[in-house]
Every structure is written in C-alpha cells, then in structure tokens.
Enzyme design. Structure first.
Site, mmCIF file in Angstrom:
data_model
loop_
_atom_site.group_PDB
_atom_site.id
_atom_site.type_symbol
_atom_site.label_atom_id
_atom_site.label_comp_id
_atom_site.label_asym_id
_atom_site.label_seq_id
_atom_site.Cartn_x
_atom_site.Cartn_y
_atom_site.Cartn_z
ATOM 1 C CG HIS A 267 -1.688 1.236 1.462
ATOM 2 N ND1 HIS A 267 -3.031 1.350 1.169
ATOM 3 C CD2 HIS A 267 -1.299 2.444 1.951
ATOM 4 C CE1 HIS A 267 -3.426 2.580 1.465
ATOM 5 N NE2 HIS A 267 -2.395 3.260 1.947
ATOM 6 C CD GLU A 268 2.104 3.447 3.740
ATOM 7 O OE1 GLU A 268 2.455 4.563 3.333
ATOM 8 O OE2 GLU A 268 1.008 3.252 4.315
ATOM 9 C CG HIS B 245 0.551 6.262 -0.532
ATOM 10 N ND1 HIS B 245 -0.611 6.870 -0.945
ATOM 11 C CD2 HIS B 245 0.267 5.694 0.679
ATOM 12 C CE1 HIS B 245 -1.559 6.681 -0.037
ATOM 13 N NE2 HIS B 245 -1.057 5.961 0.952
ATOM 14 C CD GLU C 168 -4.594 6.162 2.879
ATOM 15 O OE1 GLU C 168 -4.257 4.992 3.109
ATOM 16 O OE2 GLU C 168 -3.781 7.090 2.774
HETATM 17 ZN ZN LIG Z 1 -2.010 5.198 2.680
#
Ligand SMILES: [Zn+2]
Ligand SMILES: [Zn+2]
Length: 325
Positions: free
Chosen positions: A174-175, A178, A231
C-alpha cells in the site's frame, strides 16, 4: 500419462520450491504442498504458483476515480505544486529523514531481512525504485510514506506485531503504491497539516510556520479531502501485490478490530463493508470526512476501504489487469 507419473516420482523426494514472491529456492520435504511452509527469505507462505510482476504498470490503470478527481481539484490551485515542493524540499524532507534516522530502525538486507524482502517484492511487482524503510516504536497501528524526491516508508512497531506476514506485505505494498501513484508530495503536506491540527507539528518541523500559511490559504481542506481518497488507490495497489483480495480484507479487519480480530467473523465483516458502501453515497461521505477531519480524527476507515476494494474486484477491473500481458 507417463509424464505425469515422472512428475509424481520426482515430487516424492525432498526437492526445492522457488518462492512465488521473492524467487528464493527453498528445500522442502517430499510431501510438501503449497502453503505448508514459509519461505526462508521473505517469510511469506511458500508456493510455486505464479506471481505476476507488472512490467509497465500505469497508475491510471488502478487509481480510484475519486482520487484522480480530488487530485485534479487540488492541482488546480495556482502554484500549489511548486509551492509545496519548494517548502517541503527546504524543510520537510531533510527534517523527516534526520528524524527517522535518529529515532527509528532502518531496514536493510541484514536488519529485519524478511521486511526488506517484502519491500523488494512490492517494489518489483509494481515497478518502483526501492525507498528507505524504517520501523518505529509506536503503539498506534499505522504506516506512512513521506518525502519529496526521495520518499521513505515508516512502519509502526504495533502494526508488525499485529499483522501476519501476508498482511504486512499488504501494508508495505500500500505504501509503495503511494510512491507509484505519485502521491508522496501531497501526502506529506497532508500529514503535516494533520499533525498541526492535532498540535504535534511544532516540535517536529521548522517549516510549520509556512504550513500554517498553507492552512490559512484554504489549501488544507482540499488536501485532506484528497488524502482520504488516495487510500483507496493504494489499497488497489496492495491487491496488485498480494494478488489475493482476502489478504486485504483480513488486514482491514485487523485495522478495524485490533488483536481481538481473531474472534471476528470475517464474512460478517465483509458484509459490514458492503453495507457501509451501499448506505453512504459519495456526497454524504465527503461531508462526513470534513467533520471527521475537523474532529481531529485522521485515520482512514477500514470498513469503508474494504467495501471499496470488494467493489473493485467485482467490477472485473482487477482481473483485467492481472490478465493483461
Ligand atoms: Zn495510505
Ligand atoms: Zn520468498
């Protein structure tokens, strides 16, 4: 067929299995079946099933429409891009780096090698240059990515303590998402503003005076509104790495329910996510987020996120990306 018989004979002896995620060869017992053991390098369940690595992933293939829309609105603010970049390059980035190098454990091929391997898996799957990864002692289950030109990822200790290896991969992915989705500059600014709202940034950053100015200009609400939606894009990126929607679902369940999650019924949790998405329209959600931000609650909401990821899978877009050559 004779060929099948040969295969069976060769598998009845101890043999080696190449990890689907990291490529490490692992010696296994004769009766090994996929998932029976974990890989010695990345600690993920050992399996020789294929794992897709995206050679040329375009962020527009997975970025959530709410993210693109909010980001476009943000970018329409005159001078915001160059302004934030200049501000964070002068103050934020070096301060963040110094702070974490001084206060957190840096993950390397030797330090927490399984976490380093997971970072490598996420980066090679999505096609992102390896950022620095830090572990920081913190009881709040969270992770974040910050920086300007050289992003860093920070995982809180409570997160690693609570999640299993697949779920930890989901969070790291997930990071990394980004970074792939080019969120980091805005995300860093959004986080600083949140810290400031909660009264924590003054001890953190020399640039907080300028951030105050950014807030007074009214950029902050657009920034924070976008950050929630970003997100959703990165949960999709996490799915592209774990390649199992239920790993994302269980991660969200733990983020929502804590260690108690082992007693929570997963199917009912998914149902709750679907219901939440059905009952709250996007417009109502926007209003809701605004109130949430005003109340100083910054953490994203797992129930909402799990509803969104299930939705994406059901549209077939995820499978389409997985099938793409
Ligand atoms: Zn995030
Ligand atoms: Zn492995």
């Amino acid at each position: 067929m004779p060929k099948k018989k040969d295969e069976e004979t060769s598998l009845s002896k101890p043999h080696s299995v190449r990890c689907r995620y990291c490529g490490q060869k692992n010696n296994v017992k004769a009766d090994f079946k996929n998932g029976d053991a974990v890989c010695g390098k990345c600690r993920l369940p050992l399996s020789d099933e294929p794992h897709k690595k995206f050679a040329d992933l375009n962020k527009h293939d997975y970025v959530h429409p709410a993210d693109s829309k909010a980001l476009a609105a943000l970018r329409a603010i005159p001078g915001i891009d160059s302004g934030l970049r200049k501000l964070l390059a002068v103050t934020g980035e070096s301060a963040i780096r110094v702070m974490f190098t001084a206060s957190a454990v840096k993950v390397t091929p030797k330090q927490c090698p399984d976490l380093h391997a997971k970072l490598q898996i996420a980066c090679t799957t999505l096609g992102v240059d390896m950022p620095e990864l830090f572990i920081q002692q913190n009881p709040i289950v969270n992770a974040f990515t910050g920086g300007v030109d050289k992003p860093i990822i920070v995982l809180h200790s409570a997160l690693i303590e609570r999640l299993n290896d697949e779920e930890t991969l989901a969070v790291i992915a997930h990071e990394v998402g980004h970074i792939h989705a080019e969120h980091v500059l805005y995300l860093t600014a959004a986080r600083l503003i949140e810290l400031l709202i909660n009264g924590g940034a003054t001890i953190l950053l020399p640039g907080s005076e300028i951030i105050k100015l950014v807030i007074s200009l009214g950029v902050s609400s657009a920034l924070l509104a976008w950050a929630r939606k970003a997100e959703l894009s990165c949960d999709r990126a996490a799915l592209l790495v774990t390649q199992d929607p239920h790993v994302i679902g269980r991660t969200m369940m733990k983020l929502a329910g804590g260690t108690f999650a082992s007693k929570i019924d997963y199917d009912l949790f998914l149902e709750q996510g679907r219901e939440f998405k059905k009952t709250l329209e996007d417009k109502a959600l926007d209003k809701f987020w605004a109130q949430v931000v005003n109340a100083g609650r910054s953490h994203p909401f797992p129930i909402w996120r799990v509803g969104e990821i299930l939705d994406w899978v059901e549209t077939g877009q995820y499978q389409e990306l997985m099938n793409k050559e």
